[in-house]
Write an enzyme that holds these catalytic residues in place. Structure first.
Site, PDB file in Angstrom:
ATOM      1  N   HIS A  72       0.842  -1.207   0.000  1.00 24.37           N
ATOM      2  CA  HIS A  72       0.000   0.000   0.000  1.00 24.37           C
ATOM      3  C   HIS A  72       0.876   1.255   0.000  1.00 24.37           C
ATOM      4  O   HIS A  72       0.646   2.191  -0.774  1.00 24.37           O
ATOM      5  CB  HIS A  72      -0.920  -0.044   1.224  1.00 24.37           C
ATOM      6  CG  HIS A  72      -1.718   1.197   1.446  1.00 24.37           C
ATOM      7  ND1 HIS A  72      -3.023   1.339   1.019  1.00 24.37           N
ATOM      8  CD2 HIS A  72      -1.382   2.370   2.037  1.00 24.37           C
ATOM      9  CE1 HIS A  72      -3.461   2.547   1.350  1.00 24.37           C
ATOM     10  NE2 HIS A  72      -2.481   3.186   1.963  1.00 24.37           N
ATOM     11  N   GLU A  73       1.885   1.264   0.856  1.00 25.23           N
ATOM     12  CA  GLU A  73       2.744   2.452   0.971  1.00 25.23           C
ATOM     13  C   GLU A  73       3.576   2.666  -0.291  1.00 25.23           C
ATOM     14  O   GLU A  73       3.735   3.796  -0.762  1.00 25.23           O
ATOM     15  CB  GLU A  73       3.644   2.334   2.200  1.00 25.23           C
ATOM     16  CG  GLU A  73       2.885   2.419   3.513  1.00 25.23           C
ATOM     17  CD  GLU A  73       2.078   3.713   3.641  1.00 25.23           C
ATOM     18  OE1 GLU A  73       2.561   4.770   3.222  1.00 25.23           O
ATOM     19  OE2 GLU A  73       0.942   3.645   4.128  1.00 25.23           O
ATOM     20  N   HIS A 128       1.602   4.376  -2.968  1.00 27.11           N
ATOM     21  CA  HIS A 128       1.514   5.846  -2.885  1.00 27.11           C
ATOM     22  C   HIS A 128       2.694   6.484  -3.620  1.00 27.11           C
ATOM     23  O   HIS A 128       2.541   7.498  -4.293  1.00 27.11           O
ATOM     24  CB  HIS A 128       1.549   6.308  -1.421  1.00 27.11           C
ATOM     25  CG  HIS A 128       0.237   6.214  -0.696  1.00 27.11           C
ATOM     26  ND1 HIS A 128      -0.932   6.771  -1.171  1.00 27.11           N
ATOM     27  CD2 HIS A 128      -0.079   5.646   0.507  1.00 27.11           C
ATOM     28  CE1 HIS A 128      -1.907   6.547  -0.290  1.00 27.11           C
ATOM     29  NE2 HIS A 128      -1.425   5.859   0.735  1.00 27.11           N
ATOM     30  N   GLU A 140      -6.296   6.880  -1.132  1.00 25.06           N
ATOM     31  CA  GLU A 140      -6.258   5.668  -0.293  1.00 25.06           C
ATOM     32  C   GLU A 140      -6.768   4.449  -1.055  1.00 25.06           C
ATOM     33  O   GLU A 140      -6.166   3.373  -1.033  1.00 25.06           O
ATOM     34  CB  GLU A 140      -7.118   5.878   0.960  1.00 25.06           C
ATOM     35  CG  GLU A 140      -6.425   6.646   2.037  1.00 25.06           C
ATOM     36  CD  GLU A 140      -5.098   6.018   2.381  1.00 25.06           C
ATOM     37  OE1 GLU A 140      -5.088   4.912   2.940  1.00 25.06           O
ATOM     38  OE2 GLU A 140      -4.068   6.613   2.075  1.00 25.06           O
TER      39      GLU A 140
HETATM   40 ZN   LIG Z   1      -2.349   5.211   2.447  1.00 22.21          ZN
END
Ligand SMILES: [Zn+2]
Length: 304
Positions: A158-159, A162, A220
């Site tokens: 997830h990170e 980004h 997100e």
């Molecule tokens: Zn996030």
């Protein structure tokens, strides 16, 4: 890719004075330059995005922020041992998968050059982040919720998403912070007044010490979708992601959640969305070199 320590570079006094002069000049030119500095490009899944920084500027800014975080946490950075090895292995697999054709086709992004690196910080903070340009920080406080290498791959995927999606640079453009971001990227982060530096570090999510600023619901959700494809391409079972978010939900009572556990989208929406994207992720997982899910080495091991 190397996971060694970056060189410490300190500007000379002369260059600091020059930097300050440049800051004054650039600040004076803000109204004029506000549109010129932004760039429009194709973002993930075919959408258009406007970013405040180019990839070189992102890398410079991310490296400065990384050094600032490591300096603040220098007593707690784990340098070796089974836990550090295990986390480096996850980082290596995920960042390698970021170049896989199946992943790139799935997220509709071109292959990107990133200077990946990872550090593990021994702290109760339930956090992890990836700075623009690819510097990753994992706090041991997240390990009990991650439970396993696959659980941690959910968070790190997830990170990393980004960073691959340039969300920090996009957020700067959205919040009219293009000039301040460009200045910081130009080596001025350390010379900025504390308020401006704090703002920049928040924009790129450089950890709870600099304040948590939640990404938008769209960012997100996009990072969840990309992270799912990334972990699958790296060989981690994407179906484990839903279990991870359920554990996160059970654990988030009362405390202020870390960035990746943001309540935008809500946990329920997040889990429903992940479920709907699993059919896209499974072919990548099936085609991958599968990684067996196993518990992470103890966080009690100090590695020094
Ligand atoms: Zn996030």
């Amino acid at each position: 890719m190397s996971f060694g320590y970056p060189d410490q570079r300190r500007p000379t006094i002369g260059s600091r004075l020059l930097t300050r002069l440049v800051i004054v000049v650039v600040l004076a030119a803000i109204p004029l330059g506000s549109l010129l500095l932004k760039g429009c490009q194709k973002g993930p899944f075919g959408r258009n995005q406007v970013v405040a920084l180019n990839p070189e500027q992102e890398e410079q800014l991310g490296l400065q922020a990384f050094e600032e975080v490591l300096q603040q946490e220098r007593q707690k950075v784990l340098t070796r041992g089974p836990l550090v090895d295990a986390i480096r292995d996850i980082a290596q697999r995920l960042t390698t998968a970021a170049r896989h054709e199946g992943f790139l086709t799935g997220v509709q992004l071109p292959e990107q050059e990133m200077q990946w690196d990872v550090r593990v910080i021994d702290s109760k903070e339930q956090n992890a982040f990836c700075l623009p340009g690819g510097k990753i920080v994992v706090y041991t406080g997240i390990l009990p919720i991650a439970e396993s290498n696959t659980g941690l791959a959910v968070v790190m995927g997830h990170e990393i998403a980004h960073a691959l999606a340039h969300h920090g640079a996009e957020r700067m453009a959205q919040q009219q912070m293009a000039q301040i971001g460009v200045m910081a990227a130009g080596g001025a982060l350390g010379d900025m007044d504390p308020g401006a530096r704090q703002q920049v570090l928040q924009m790129i999510n450089a950890g709870a010490k600099f304040g948590i600023l939640k990404y938008s619901r769209n960012h997100e959700s996009e990072a969840d979708r990309m992270g799912l494809l990334l972990m699958a391409a790296a060989g981690y079972d994407p179906r484990e992601s839903m279990k991870f978010w359920e554990r996160m939900q059970a654990n988030s009572g009362g405390k202020s959640p870390p960035e990746f556990a943001s309540t935008h989208p809500s946990h329920e929406t997040r889990i429903q969305d992940l479920k709907s994207w699993i059919p896209d992720a499974m072919p990548l997982y099936e085609a991958s070199q599968k990684v067996q899910t196993k518990p992470l080495p103890s966080a009690d091991f100090r590695g020094i």
